[in-house]
Design an enzyme around this catalytic site. Structure first.
Site, PDB file in Angstrom:
ATOM      1  N   CYS A 162       0.795  -1.218   0.000  1.00  0.00           N
ATOM      2  CA  CYS A 162       0.000   0.000   0.000  1.00  0.00           C
ATOM      3  C   CYS A 162       0.833   1.277   0.000  1.00  0.00           C
ATOM      4  CB  CYS A 162      -0.932   0.009   1.202  1.00  0.00           C
ATOM      5  SG  CYS A 162      -1.845  -1.532   1.410  1.00  0.00           S
ATOM      6  N   HIS A 294      -3.183   7.916   6.011  1.00  0.00           N
ATOM      7  CA  HIS A 294      -3.330   6.586   5.406  1.00  0.00           C
ATOM      8  C   HIS A 294      -4.764   6.112   5.614  1.00  0.00           C
ATOM      9  CE1 HIS A 294      -2.049   2.845   3.699  1.00  0.00           C
ATOM     10  NE2 HIS A 294      -2.314   2.162   4.788  1.00  0.00           N
ATOM     11  N   GLU A 305      -2.225   5.149  13.651  1.00  0.00           N
ATOM     12  CA  GLU A 305      -1.832   6.334  12.890  1.00  0.00           C
ATOM     13  C   GLU A 305      -2.073   7.604  13.693  1.00  0.00           C
ATOM     14  OE1 GLU A 305      -2.108   8.290   8.443  1.00  0.00           O
ATOM     15  OE2 GLU A 305      -3.607   6.799   9.018  1.00  0.00           O
ATOM     16  N   LYS A 326      -9.588   7.907   1.380  1.00  0.00           N
ATOM     17  CA  LYS A 326      -9.976   6.515   1.122  1.00  0.00           C
ATOM     18  C   LYS A 326     -11.447   6.283   1.461  1.00  0.00           C
ATOM     19  CE  LYS A 326      -5.493   4.175   1.698  1.00  0.00           C
ATOM     20  NZ  LYS A 326      -4.630   5.315   2.077  1.00  0.00           N
ATOM     21  N   HIS A 331      -9.579   1.878  -0.869  1.00  0.00           N
ATOM     22  CA  HIS A 331      -8.150   1.578  -0.755  1.00  0.00           C
ATOM     23  C   HIS A 331      -7.698   0.959  -2.071  1.00  0.00           C
ATOM     24  CE1 HIS A 331      -4.287   0.862   0.656  1.00  0.00           C
ATOM     25  NE2 HIS A 331      -4.516   0.285   1.824  1.00  0.00           N
ATOM     26  N   PHE A 390       1.555  -3.239   4.552  1.00  0.00           N
ATOM     27  CA  PHE A 390       1.939  -4.555   5.023  1.00  0.00           C
ATOM     28  C   PHE A 390       3.429  -4.758   4.752  1.00  0.00           C
ATOM     29  CE2 PHE A 390      -2.413  -6.916   4.643  1.00  0.00           C
ATOM     30  CZ  PHE A 390      -2.855  -6.246   5.776  1.00  0.00           C
TER      31      PHE A 390
END
Length: 402
Positions: A162, A294, A305, A326, A331, A390
């Site tokens: 991502c 994010h 976050e 998002k 996403h 990830f």
């Protein structure tokens, strides 16, 4: 003196729209492009919502070229074409080796993979599509863009889940700073709305059954999306010499790794990336007006976050305007950072912070100003864009007005 890197063209395509202007207008209005996925066969999936592109715009590519393209590469070309047109850049013999491309992708050409599996295992075909390998490879989008525009400078793909788009843009900045190129096309693209990818994400139990509600206490997870975003990056001197319109400047880059867990993020890694980005840009925390988070809409991500932002910005964290787009475009994995780059550049140019859509309930662990539901008018001189992936890879970009 370090080379300054500016943006002279942007292009995008996602569920919100088929060009950067349409995408930005929908962001400002807080209108999510999330609903039932209709263009892919998602049989037997518990979650069948996403943010999909309903109809592709006219792109002018011939069929003999299209058969060599997976969807993620086609989306990248569409976004890159818009960015190139806006930049007014002309590629010729005198500059072809000074212009390159970097494109981030999270899951490569999975549409091609799935089509081949269905043809071979279900339909009894004896061989795969002859272009399967060049269509699937993560570097395909960058290579296809180089061929589309005749770019013979540094050209490569970047893949870090991502964070791929932010890493690709950061890599492009490096090529210009190092003197390997004067101009780079940079961004990200992904087309994950296929059965195999959705089934895999379903197994992680992080998909929302209805919509994406970042930072809202009743959030249930992320929503997958598809799309692409591309930008024309140039050295400031190159852009000025050719009389280009400058949309904004990439002031800094921050990159870090958690070195902890393949899926669970830490607070320390994202905090470090934001701190490194501020230092690279020469910003103090109080210099930043807007932060595009994010903000995936999962319980853990949004809380972590928020904590990382507080640690990186101190007291100024509560004065920042924060939002997660998002909530509207979903996403889009390797494309997310590129779509969020568009949000940052346009926020600076228009003085408007796009909202976090779908917000309903306050979460005491996510207590920043996340611009709930309605866009906010305020001067935006500087913006940061977070991307955490990830694998524990983090990439943050800083933008400023010129």
């Amino acid at each position: 003196m370090r080379t300054r890197v500016v943006i002279t063209g942007i292009g995008g395509i996602c569920g919100l729209g088929t060009d950067a202007t349409s995408i930005w207008n929908e962001m400002k209005a807080g209108r999510p492009a999330i609903g039932q996925v209709v263009s892919a066969d998602l049989h037997q999936l518990k979650v069948q919502v996403g943010s999909e592109i309903k109809t592709l715009p006219e792109h002018g590519l011939e069929r003999k070229r299209l058969v060599t393209l997976d969807r993620f590469s086609l989306l990248a070309i569409i976004a890159a074409t818009e960015a190139m047109q806006q930049s007014g850049l002309i590629v010729g013999a005198e500059n072809t080796y000074r212009i390159g491309a970097t494109v981030g992708v999270g899951v490569c050409g999975w549409e091609t993979v799935e089509e081949n599996y269905r043809a071979l295992l279900l339909n009894g075909r004896s061989r795969a599509d002859i272009f399967s390998v060049p269509k699937v490879m993560p570097g395909a989008a960058a290579g296809q863009i180089s061929m589309q525009f005749g770019l013979r400078g540094p050209v490569f793909g970047v893949t870090s889940a991502c964070a791929s788009a932010n890493h690709a843009i950061a890599s492009a900045v490096d090529q210009i700073r190092l003197g390997r190129a004067d101009v780079m096309l940079a961004g990200g693209s992904d087309a994950p709305l296929v059965w195999g990818i959705m089934k895999a994400w379903e197994a992680l139990r992080v998909l929302s059954p209805d919509t994406c509600r970042p930072f809202s206490a009743d959030r249930q997870g992320l929503v997958m999306g598809e799309g692409a975003g591309m930008a024309v990056l140039e050295s400031y001197e190159h852009a000025m010499a050719r009389g280009a319109t400058i949309l904004g400047e990439i002031a800094g880059v921050g990159i870090s790794a958690d070195a902890s867990d393949i899926v669970a993020p830490t607070v320390e890694g994202p905090e470090a990336a934001m701190r490194f980005c501020l230092a690279d840009a020469g910003f103090n925390p109080e210099d930043v007006d807007y932060l595009n988070a994010h903000g995936t809409g999962t319980k853990a991500n949004d809380q972590i976050e928020t904590a990382a932002i507080k640690r990186a910005f101190g007291d100024h964290a509560y004065k920042l305007s924060v939002s997660s787009t998002k909530s509207m475009h979903g996403h889009a994995l390797g494309a997310s950072g590129a779509l969020e780059m568009i949000a940052c550049i346009m926020a600076i140019r228009d003085g408007i912070v796009p909202p976090t859509a779908n917000y309903r309930e306050a979460d005491p662990d996510c207590d920043l100003d996340i611009t709930p539901n309605v866009a906010k008018e305020r001067p935006v001189r500087t913006a940061l864009s977070n991307a955490f992936a990830f694998g524990g890879t983090n990439a943050v970009l800083a933008f400023k007005a010129v």
